[in-house]
Each structure stands twice: as structure tokens, then as C-alpha cells.
Scaffold this active site. Structure first.
Site, PDB file in Angstrom:
ATOM      1  CB  SER A 149      -8.129   2.866   2.929  1.00 54.09           C
ATOM      2  OG  SER A 149      -7.282   2.409   3.981  1.00 54.09           O
TER       3      SER A 149
ATOM      4  CE  LYS B 111      -3.987   1.671   2.732  1.00 53.14           C
ATOM      5  NZ  LYS B 111      -4.811   1.336   3.930  1.00 53.14           N
TER       6      LYS B 111
ATOM      7  CB  SER C 201      -8.424  -0.073   5.855  1.00 55.47           C
ATOM      8  OG  SER C 201      -9.242   1.070   5.905  1.00 55.47           O
TER       9      SER C 201
END
Length: 478
Positions: free
Chosen positions: A165, A90, A189
Site C-alpha cells: 500500500s 505515506k 506494503s
């Protein structure tokens, strides 16, 4: 797909190997790091236009690092358990000297001066980097939408959301574009994308993994953890990243990973099934998957018992206050000087944090201890609670977009309902793919543990995945 079919398929494409398998094959020189890296990059080239999972692909650098890893292996042996394994993470994990946009215009072009502690652990173990993955703007979005970067798309149906996310992390792991990826979990997330994309995700106990030099969102809720193809692969990463770090004070005294505890017999476990909240208003496919999974746990010898949890709506409400205030606090300097560089949806969410008083925030913080105590009293000697990750499978990107109609916000809130209480309590959760809908979309379940008992979740997850092949399903490029 059967285990035999999966192994046969993986034999022809190294990208289809699990993290544990590819790491072992590279160490044993049955597969080179270059071959593994080329296999991933080949899939990335095909899938990226469909998924938007990557924000940067560093093919030349990755292949050079792979060649160096192969040379080092020949001369000096393996650097660590992930020697030469290519991975992507990420885009909120900082790599010194590399950009970290964090899904935003605000951070566009920003070069990280330091490397995240979790990344340092993976580098020390020998992992190499192939790029950076899509995420919601500043990790503040539950669906995978990003008005600045465009949405990430679900590998099982490109019209559907990935969850957020950690959108790119989940999509890339599911499509076999990386063997595993770090995500973050502040309000779901890791867990929500794992559910929607059909992979395994570990939301760790608060305080067991350093968040140092990773983008913060809510400093009393943020956790760092892996998304991978199996519980076994999550454990491999957890063993490397768990433990105290002087750069993150909340990890002081944190226990290192206890590998022996991951071997706990399932027959010794007591598994609780909530009587309400987590079982309310489920789509039929989700309810069926929960019932079938409970039967598997019974078959494995676990004792199943009902549990009545405290009011989870109140717990979620307190979590929302903490998250809103802390996120706004972190972003306040940019909100004053660069408000136009936020997308409207994220800016509105940050402005909402200004509405809470200091008293409300402090009361929400102060209630965390009593809330956890009430939770533990309610579950008694139950080791793990099994619950859906969401009431439904992944909806479409259009239906959940901010402009998707009058019910878009209502739909997102309903999808996220089972997430926030966990972050507030600080307990660990492992999401495992446990079934799929009539349309083929994945269904994940949450295995909710006791504080600092992350390893017990791996024990149950591993045992379940020896009985189930849901984690072996691979989406097809369409």
C-alpha cells in the site's frame, strides 16, 4: 549506470543525491536546504502529473522550513543528522495540525491532533516536510490502485502498478522526488512496492519501531519502516526510529539500532536458498536475477546452503486470518456509520473479516510462536534467506484492476504469494533491487533475517550494492 556516471549526474541535480549524500552536503554547507528542496520540488512538478505519487504538495511551507534550517545551521550548527533534508511520507503518518487522509474519503479533511513517533524522530534529526504521499485506501491494498484517489503509477512504466500500500512512497523515491519515505508493512506494503519500483525497503522486526500515531491496519502485524535508494540510506533512518516508545507497548524492551552490527563481514554469513515455495513458478528474468545474486554473495565470501522451510502456505493462511479480523475490528465503527464512504473493493475486504470466528482468530494468534520456532529450527544457523519478492515484475494497472477481467484477482494473489508469511513470523526483511527484466522493469529480492537481526540485513545489502549498480538506475521522464 556506473557509480561514476551517477555521481556526475547528481553533481548537476541535487535531487539525484542519496539521502546520506544530501544530508552530509547540507551539514557541510556544500549545499543549502533551500537548494535541495527546490531541486525536489522541480522534479515533483514534472513527475506528479505522470505518477500521482503525492496527495499534497506543500511547496511554500517546505521552502520556508528550508530557509529556517539554513539560518539555524549558520547560527547554531546542525540540529541532527538529517538537518534541512526535505522528505515526504505515506499519508498515514500523522503530523499535528495537518490533514491525514489515509487514502480515503472517510478521513478526508481530518486534522491530526498528534504527530507519529517515527516522524518525531525524523523531525528531531532535522528533516523537513515537502508533502504527503499516495497510498492504498486505509493501507488495505497490494497494488497501488485507489478508486478514490486514482492509481499511483510506476516511474519505470506509467502503465504499470507501483505495488501497495506504500504506493506513493515507492514511486516518489524511485523518481527522485524525495530522498526517502516512511512506509508500512503489514502484508508486504514496503517490500512489494520496493520490488516493483526498483528501490530498497526495510520491513523491520515486529516490535522494534513504534507505530504510535500512525494509521493502524492490523495491530499484531503492522510495522513501520523506510523506503530509500540504498541499504545505507535505510540504515540512516533506522538508526533514528528504532527503539522503545511508551506509546506503543509492543516496543517495550526493543533494542536500539546497533550500528556496529551493520558492519558485519559478509564472509561470516550463512545464506540460505529455499528449496521450494519461494522458487516455484518464477518468471525467467526473476529466476535469473536470483541465480546471479547468489553468485555475487558467493563472490563476497558468504556460505550458501539450501534450506527446507515449513509449509509457507499454512503460515500465509494464518496471517490472512489475523489481518482480516484485526482490520475489520478497527474499521467496525465507520463500517456501521459510513459504509458508503468506503470504495467497494476495500469495503468487501473488510466485510470478509466478519466471516471468521473468534476461535479461528485466536487459533491463528496462538500458532505464531510455534510457527516461528519451526522456522528457526528449519533454518538452523543460517543468518539470512534470499528469496524473490514476487514471481514477476510489475504488471499493468489495467490487468490488476478490480474490473480488469476474470483473472485480475488471481494475478494479484500470485504476485503477493511471498509476502504474508514474513509478517506472521515477525522477522525482518530488506528488499534490494537486484536486476531488471528484458523490458527494463525492476526486480527486487528479499533478504530475510532472524528476529531482531535487522542490522545484519543492512550489512549484506550494503555489500551487495557495492557490487551492483541496480539501485543507482534512475527512471526517465517520458
Amino acid at each position: 549506470m556506473s557509480n561514476l556516471a551517477q555521481k556526475s549526474q547528481a553533481a548537476g541535480d541535487p535531487a539525484l543525491l542519496s539521502l546520506s549524500e544530501v544530508a552530509a552536503q547540507i551539514r557541510d554547507r556544500k549545499l543549502s536546504s533551500v537548494e535541495a528542496t527546490q531541486a525536489l520540488l522541480s522534479r515533483v512538478a514534472k513527475w506528479q502529473p505522470k505518477l500521482n505519487a503525492f496527495v499534497r504538495i506543500e511547496a511554500d511551507e517546505a521552502l520556508q522550513a528550508a530557509r529556517e534550517a539554513d539560518a539555524q545551521l549558520s547560527k547554531f550548527g546542525a540540529r541532527g543528522p538529517l538537518h534541512g533534508v526535505p522528505m515526504a511520507h505515506k499519508d498515514m503518518y500523522y503530523f499535528a495540525g495537518k490533514p491525514a487522509g489515509c487514502g480515503s474519503k472517510v478521513r478526508e479533511g481530518w486534522i491530526a491532533p498528534e504527530t507519529s513517533t517515527a516522524i518525531k524522530h525524523l523531525q528531531k534529526a532535522g528533516a523537513i516536510r515537502i508533502g504527503a504521499l499516495h497510498m492504498a485506501e486505509f493501507a488495505y491494498g497490494p497494488t497501488g490502485h485507489n478508486a478514490y484517489l486514482g492509481p499511483a503509477r510506476n516511474p519505470w512504466d506509467n502503465a504499470c502498478i507501483t505495488g501497495g500500500s506504500s504506493s506513493g512512497s515507492a514511486a516518489a523515491v524511485a523518481a527522485r522526488l524525495t530522498y526517502a519515505a516512511l512506509g508500512s508493512d503489514t502484508g508486504g506494503s514496503i517490500r512489494m512496492p520496493a520490488h516493483f519500483c526498483g528501490i530498497t525497503g526495510l520491513k523491520v522486526s515486529y516490535g522494534r519501531v513504534s507505530r504510535a500515531n500512525a494509521l493502524p491496519l492490523s495491530f499484531t502485524l503492522d510495522t513501520v519502516g523506510p523506503l530509500a535508494r540504498s541499504a545505507e540510506d535505510c540504515a540512516l533512518i533506522a538508526e533514528l526510529i528504532f527503539g522503545a516508545d511508551p506509546l506503543d507497548p509492543v516496543t517495550e524492551g526493543a533494542p536500539a539500532w546497533d550500528k556496529a552490527a551493520t558492519q558485519r563481514p559478509v564472509g561470516s554469513l550463512k545464506i540460505g536458498v529455499p528449496k521450494s515455495f519461494y522458487v516455484d513458478d518464477l518468471e525467467p528474468d526473476v529466476a535469473t536475477t536470483l541465480d546471479q545474486t547468489i553468485k555475487v554473495f558467493e563472490k563476497l565470501g558468504a556460505k550458501i546452503m539450501p534450506v527446507e522451510l515449513p509449509d509457507q502456505t499454512a503460515v500465509a493462511a494464518a496471517a490472512l486470518i489475523v489481518l482480516a479480523v484485526e482490520a475489520t475490528s478497527f474499521h467496525a465503527p465507520w463500517m456501521r456509520t459510513r459504509p458508503q464512504d468506503y470504495t467497494p473493493q476495500v469495503r468487501n475486504r473488510l466485510e470478509n473479516g466478519l466471516a471468521y470466528s473468534a476461535i479461528e482468530y485466536l487459533e491463528a494468534l496462538r500458532w505464531r510462536g510455534p510457527a516461528l520456532a519451526a522456522h528457526l529450527e528449519a533454518i538452523g544457523d543460517v543468518d539470512i534467506i534470499v528469496a524473490p519478492a514476487s514471481r514477476a515484475v510489475a504488471p499493468t494497472i489495467a490487468d490488476t484492476d478490480a474490473g480488469g477481467g476474470p483473472h485480475a484477482d488471481e494475478m494479484v494473489v500470485a504476485l503477493m504469494r511471498f509476502m504474508r508469511p514474513i509478517n506472521y513470523l515477525g522477522v525482518p526483511v530488506l528488499v534490494v533491487p537486484a536486476g531488471h527484466s528484458s523490458t527494463g522493469l525492476p526486480i527486487g529480492l528479499q533478504l530475510i533475517g532472524r528476529p531482531y537481526c535487522d542490522e545484519t540485513l543492512i550489512a549484506l545489502g550494503r555489500a551487495f550494492q557495492q557490487e551492483s549498480d541496480e539501485h543507482l538506475r534512475v527512471p526517465e521522464l517520458k
